[in-house]
Design a protein around this motif. Structure first.
Motif, PDB file in Angstrom:
ATOM      1  N   GLU A 168       0.843  -1.187   0.000  1.00 30.97           N
ATOM      2  CA  GLU A 168       0.000   0.000   0.000  1.00 30.97           C
ATOM      3  C   GLU A 168       0.882   1.243   0.000  1.00 30.97           C
ATOM      4  OE1 GLU A 168      -3.735  -0.753   2.327  1.00 30.97           O
ATOM      5  OE2 GLU A 168      -2.306  -1.699   3.651  1.00 30.97           O
ATOM      6  N   SER A 175     -10.726  -9.239   1.849  1.00 33.09           N
ATOM      7  CA  SER A 175     -11.571  -8.047   1.783  1.00 33.09           C
ATOM      8  C   SER A 175     -11.977  -7.684   0.356  1.00 33.09           C
ATOM      9  CB  SER A 175     -10.867  -6.861   2.443  1.00 33.09           C
ATOM     10  OG  SER A 175      -9.773  -6.444   1.656  1.00 33.09           O
ATOM     11  N   ARG A 201     -25.411  -7.825  -1.219  1.00 34.33           N
ATOM     12  CA  ARG A 201     -24.454  -6.865  -0.694  1.00 34.33           C
ATOM     13  C   ARG A 201     -24.019  -7.163   0.741  1.00 34.33           C
ATOM     14  NH1 ARG A 201     -26.116  -1.199  -2.053  1.00 34.33           N
ATOM     15  NH2 ARG A 201     -27.719  -1.523  -0.520  1.00 34.33           N
ATOM     16  N   PRO A 236     -21.764  -7.478   3.861  1.00 30.10           N
ATOM     17  CA  PRO A 236     -20.585  -6.678   4.207  1.00 30.10           C
ATOM     18  C   PRO A 236     -19.299  -7.445   3.900  1.00 30.10           C
ATOM     19  CG  PRO A 236     -22.182  -6.628   5.992  1.00 30.10           C
ATOM     20  CD  PRO A 236     -22.695  -7.622   4.982  1.00 30.10           C
ATOM     21  N   LEU A 237     -18.318  -6.756   3.329  1.00 30.54           N
ATOM     22  CA  LEU A 237     -17.028  -7.382   3.052  1.00 30.54           C
ATOM     23  C   LEU A 237     -16.206  -7.399   4.330  1.00 30.54           C
ATOM     24  CD1 LEU A 237     -16.219  -5.377  -0.205  1.00 30.54           C
ATOM     25  CD2 LEU A 237     -16.844  -7.795  -0.093  1.00 30.54           C
ATOM     26  N   PRO A 238     -15.366  -8.422   4.504  1.00 35.18           N
ATOM     27  CA  PRO A 238     -14.464  -8.382   5.657  1.00 35.18           C
ATOM     28  C   PRO A 238     -13.624  -7.106   5.605  1.00 35.18           C
ATOM     29  CG  PRO A 238     -14.407 -10.529   4.593  1.00 35.18           C
ATOM     30  CD  PRO A 238     -15.196  -9.619   3.696  1.00 35.18           C
ATOM     31  N   ALA A 239     -13.531  -6.415   6.719  1.00 34.87           N
ATOM     32  CA  ALA A 239     -12.773  -5.164   6.759  1.00 34.87           C
ATOM     33  C   ALA A 239     -11.999  -5.101   8.063  1.00 34.87           C
ATOM     34  CB  ALA A 239     -13.717  -3.969   6.656  1.00 34.87           C
ATOM     35  N   ILE A 240     -10.857  -4.449   8.021  1.00 32.75           N
ATOM     36  CA  ILE A 240     -10.129  -4.236   9.265  1.00 32.75           C
ATOM     37  C   ILE A 240     -10.033  -2.747   9.524  1.00 32.75           C
ATOM     38  CG2 ILE A 240      -8.775  -6.336   9.428  1.00 32.75           C
ATOM     39  CD1 ILE A 240      -6.526  -4.743   8.050  1.00 32.75           C
ATOM     40  N   GLY A 298      -8.543   0.965  11.070  1.00 33.15           N
ATOM     41  CA  GLY A 298      -7.275   1.688  10.955  1.00 33.15           C
ATOM     42  C   GLY A 298      -6.773   1.741   9.532  1.00 33.15           C
ATOM     43  N   ARG A 303      -3.607  -3.670  14.045  1.00 34.83           N
ATOM     44  CA  ARG A 303      -4.804  -3.962  13.239  1.00 34.83           C
ATOM     45  C   ARG A 303      -5.097  -5.457  13.181  1.00 34.83           C
ATOM     46  NH1 ARG A 303      -3.792  -1.373   7.500  1.00 34.83           N
ATOM     47  NH2 ARG A 303      -6.062  -1.254   7.414  1.00 34.83           N
ATOM     48  N   VAL A 347      -8.098  -0.602   3.316  1.00 40.15           N
ATOM     49  CA  VAL A 347      -9.174   0.226   3.873  1.00 40.15           C
ATOM     50  C   VAL A 347     -10.384   0.295   2.936  1.00 40.15           C
ATOM     51  CG1 VAL A 347      -7.576   1.642   5.217  1.00 40.15           C
ATOM     52  CG2 VAL A 347      -8.258   2.417   2.959  1.00 40.15           C
ATOM     53  N   ARG A 348     -10.219  -0.264   1.725  1.00 41.60           N
ATOM     54  CA  ARG A 348     -11.255  -0.143   0.706  1.00 41.60           C
ATOM     55  C   ARG A 348     -12.579  -0.789   1.137  1.00 41.60           C
ATOM     56  NH1 ARG A 348      -8.648  -1.648  -4.956  1.00 41.60           N
ATOM     57  NH2 ARG A 348      -7.153  -0.018  -4.413  1.00 41.60           N
ATOM     58  N   SER A 349     -12.485  -2.020   1.658  1.00 42.32           N
ATOM     59  CA  SER A 349     -13.721  -2.743   1.978  1.00 42.32           C
ATOM     60  C   SER A 349     -14.495  -2.025   3.081  1.00 42.32           C
ATOM     61  CB  SER A 349     -13.400  -4.189   2.380  1.00 42.32           C
ATOM     62  OG  SER A 349     -12.546  -4.212   3.501  1.00 42.32           O
ATOM     63  N   GLY A 350     -13.785  -1.335   3.994  1.00 40.95           N
ATOM     64  CA  GLY A 350     -14.471  -0.591   5.049  1.00 40.95           C
ATOM     65  C   GLY A 350     -15.325   0.532   4.477  1.00 40.95           C
ATOM     66  N   ASN A 385     -18.385  -0.992   2.694  1.00 41.35           N
ATOM     67  CA  ASN A 385     -19.406  -1.363   3.685  1.00 41.35           C
ATOM     68  C   ASN A 385     -20.131  -0.134   4.209  1.00 41.35           C
ATOM     69  OD1 ASN A 385     -18.579  -3.983   3.384  1.00 41.35           O
ATOM     70  ND2 ASN A 385     -17.402  -4.060   5.288  1.00 41.35           N
ATOM     71  N   THR A 414     -22.711   1.092   1.651  1.00 40.86           N
ATOM     72  CA  THR A 414     -23.862   0.181   1.609  1.00 40.86           C
ATOM     73  C   THR A 414     -24.759   0.424   2.822  1.00 40.86           C
ATOM     74  OG1 THR A 414     -22.366  -1.417   0.617  1.00 40.86           O
ATOM     75  CG2 THR A 414     -24.484  -2.242   1.306  1.00 40.86           C
ATOM     76  N   GLN A 450     -26.659   3.705   2.657  1.00 45.58           N
ATOM     77  CA  GLN A 450     -27.758   3.599   1.695  1.00 45.58           C
ATOM     78  C   GLN A 450     -28.962   2.897   2.330  1.00 45.58           C
ATOM     79  OE1 GLN A 450     -27.172   1.100  -1.919  1.00 45.58           O
ATOM     80  NE2 GLN A 450     -28.083   2.850  -2.963  1.00 45.58           N
TER      81      GLN A 450
END
Lengths: 344, 250
Positions: free
Chosen positions: A45, A259, A273, A275-279, A281, A298, B175-178, B181, B184, B187
């Motif tokens: 990243e 993710s 839709r 929710p996608l896994p997200a972490i 920070g 994290r 951080v994209r998936s956060g 979410n 979504t 909305q």
């Protein structure tokens, strides 16, 4: 898997590379190899140190950067070498494909002339022969009507054609290694696939190895044999690209892979839709690194040891290596850590 | 009932180049319409025209909750504009580097003379941003945090439609998936309509309800998301979908 064949010596061997810019330790002990003719992706990243690593290899570190460690190209030590050394390497042993094609093409000279000049910079050939090779190189990257197009100026090319021309320029003197830094981020997906296809085909034809610097996991998975994943200036995982992205062993790579929304060839997630896994920070700033493992703040599996001590990169079978104190406790594949739940 | 956004025969020209050529589509409340197509196909020009930031050619119609946007001028146009807001690709470029996050988020309220007290913290909590960051400037936040601030700012005037132009493509993968979410979730909570411009087909399939495919200024195909990905009718759409990556099996 047993591998009785002695591996060929790497075209590029990076060992414990450190790059400090001002007071900021941006690259903190990076080691990896690129094998002849193979493609290695350097993934990370923003702030992970991937572009700085590439710039150190290319002899283009930012002003005031301090380098330590070793960079060997065909066995020759080039870490911190000067312009005189790099002048000898450019074209035949090392070539560069940047993100922005206009950064390397002169706007005022026809594309073919620029390619011919590159030929004559390393080989004593006639103008006509250089010209012939320039047209052949443009033809080789799929530019139709290459003899006529060679007379065009870069701005008369579309973005995709310009990137093809830059690939032709990089390959024209038969380099052993091409470093491509986010070569397709400015292009849309269809053109991106075409360009990477061209890069792979012409690379295979000339036997050049590729170091592909990218933040795009899918791109790395599709176009590289091996992957080196950086986080906060260190290698968190490296190995065969299929294994690294298909069955990641570091919690960081696992969280990246988990993710992503499913690709079109896979089943969509259950329910509309999901929710996608997200972490929570974000990646740490190089100026503000936590003690211990940089991912620990994290990481859902972080233990006290992770917050105190940085883990070393430890190799496992088939050259898949991971830097994680908890690697023995991870589910296989490690994406299971994140599947079906949003950690934040 | 009127759709939230109803675009009919939209034409945008730059000198003699027709960027958007008689495009028609609608977006309902609580619905995401994804607009896909190659660079230069007219997606962004369509978005700018919908936002009223670019004047379409005579004969174009952009109706918002039944009101004709292209016929409005001055204060009535400004009032209607509060109901739809943009979220841009690069979160750093869309925030003034010198303005503190809290002030940037509430700036639309001040411009439209609405009460500001307590709203910054409320909006920041809404998008999952620690209100303690209100005094920070954009460069002190991560890309993901900045994009949350950009979304909070877009929500300040309680819009009914967001125009999302590649809202996650410039963000770091972790951080994209956060953010996906969050969008979504917002909305579903507020019944927002989304006009969603996106190059990432996997993300379109994951988030959109319907998809409109643009090529050379025209919409060549509009279909519910499942239908489009299962059985694209147009050869152009098939080509576009074929360019996606495959990922190794897990």
């Amino acid at each position: 898997m047993k591998n009785p064949v002695t591996p060929t010596p790497p075209v590029l061997a990076v060992r414990d590379l450190r790059v400090t810019v001002g007071a900021v330790p941006a690259v903190r002990g990076v080691s990896f190899d690129v094998r002849p003719g193979r493609a290695t992706a350097l993934v990370g990243e923003s702030g992970a140190g991937k572009s700085l690593t590439a710039k150190a290899i290319l002899g283009l570190p930012p002003h005031g950067a301090r380098l330590s460690g070793s960079i060997r190209l065909d066995g020759e030590e080039i870490a911190g070498a000067g312009a005189d050394v790099y002048r000898r390497l450019w074209g035949r042993r090392l070539a560069y494909v940047p993100q922005d094609a206009l950064a390397v093409l002169s706007p005022v000279h026809p594309v073919g002339d620029q390619l011919a000049a590159a030929v004559r910079s390393v080989a004593r050939v006639s103008r006509a022969e250089a010209r012939r090779r320039a047209v052949a190189a443009l033809d080789g990257v799929g530019i139709a009507d290459a003899a006529r197009r060679a007379r065009a100026l870069p701005h008369e090319f579309s973005g995709g054609m310009r990137q093809r021309a830059v690939i032709a320029l990089a390959l024209i003197n038969g380099p052993g290694l091409i470093v491509a830094d986010e070569p397709t981020t400015a292009l849309d997906p269809r053109v991106r696939e075409q360009i990477l296809g061209v890069l792979t085909d012409s690379r295979r034809a000339t036997g050049a190895a590729l170091l592909l610097v990218t933040h795009d996991l899918d791109l790395a998975a599709a176009h590289a044999d091996r992957a080196v994943v950086l986080y906060a200036g260190r290698v968190t995982e490296s190995g065969p690209a299929r294994r690294v992205f298909g069955a990641p062993r570091s919690p960081y790579t696992a969280c990246l892979v988990a993710s992503l929304p499913p690709t079109l060839d896979a089943e969509p997630l259950e329910g509309p839709r999901t929710p996608l896994p997200a972490i929570g920070g974000g990646p740490p700033a190089p100026t503000d690194l936590p003690p211990g493992c940089a991912f620990a703040p994290r990481c859902p599996l972080a233990a006290p040891v992770c917050r105190d001590t940085e883990p070393a990169l430890t190799g496992t079978e088939d050259q898949h290596a991971v830097a994680c104190h908890r690697s023995a406790d991870l589910p296989v594949p490690a994406t299971a850590l994140f599947d079906g739940k949003a950690v934040s | 009932m009127n759709p939230l956004l109803d675009v009919t025969d939209l034409v945008v020209r730059y000198d003699d180049h027709t960027a958007v050529d008689h495009v028609s589509f609608h977006v309902d409340a609580g619905e995401t319409l994804a607009l896909i197509g190659e660079s230069g196909c007219g997606k962004s020009s369509t978005a700018l025209a919908v936002l009223g930031l670019l004047r379409p050619e005579h004969g174009s119609s952009v109706r918002f909750a039944g009101q004709e946007l292209t016929a409005l001028r001055g204060s009535r146009l400004r009032a209607l504009r509060t109901r739809f807001q943009p979220v841009f690709q690069d979160p750093y470029a869309s925030l003034d580097p010198r303005t503190r996050i809290g002030d940037a988020i509430t700036e639309p309220l001040r411009v439209h003379r609405r009460p500001v007290a307590g709203r910054a913290a409320e909006l920041m909590e809404l998008v999952g941003l620690d209100p303690a960051y209100a005094d920070r400037r954009p460069h002190e936040l991560s890309g993901g945090q900045c994009q949350r601030a950009g979304i909070a700012r877009a929500l300040a005037l309680e819009p009914r439609l967001l125009v999302l132009d590649e809202p996650v493509s410039a963000l770091d993968p972790s951080v994209r998936s956060g953010i996906v979410n969050l969008l979504t979730d917002l909305q579903d909570r507020f019944g927002l309509g989304y006009l969603f411009i996106c190059h990432d087909m996997a993300l379109v399939r994951h988030t959109a309800h319907r998809v409109a495919v643009m090529s050379a200024g025209r919409i060549v195909e509009t279909a519910p998301v499942r239908e489009l990905f299962a059985a694209p009718r147009e050869p152009y759409t098939r080509d576009l979908l074929a360019a996606h990556h495959r990922r190794p099996a897990r």
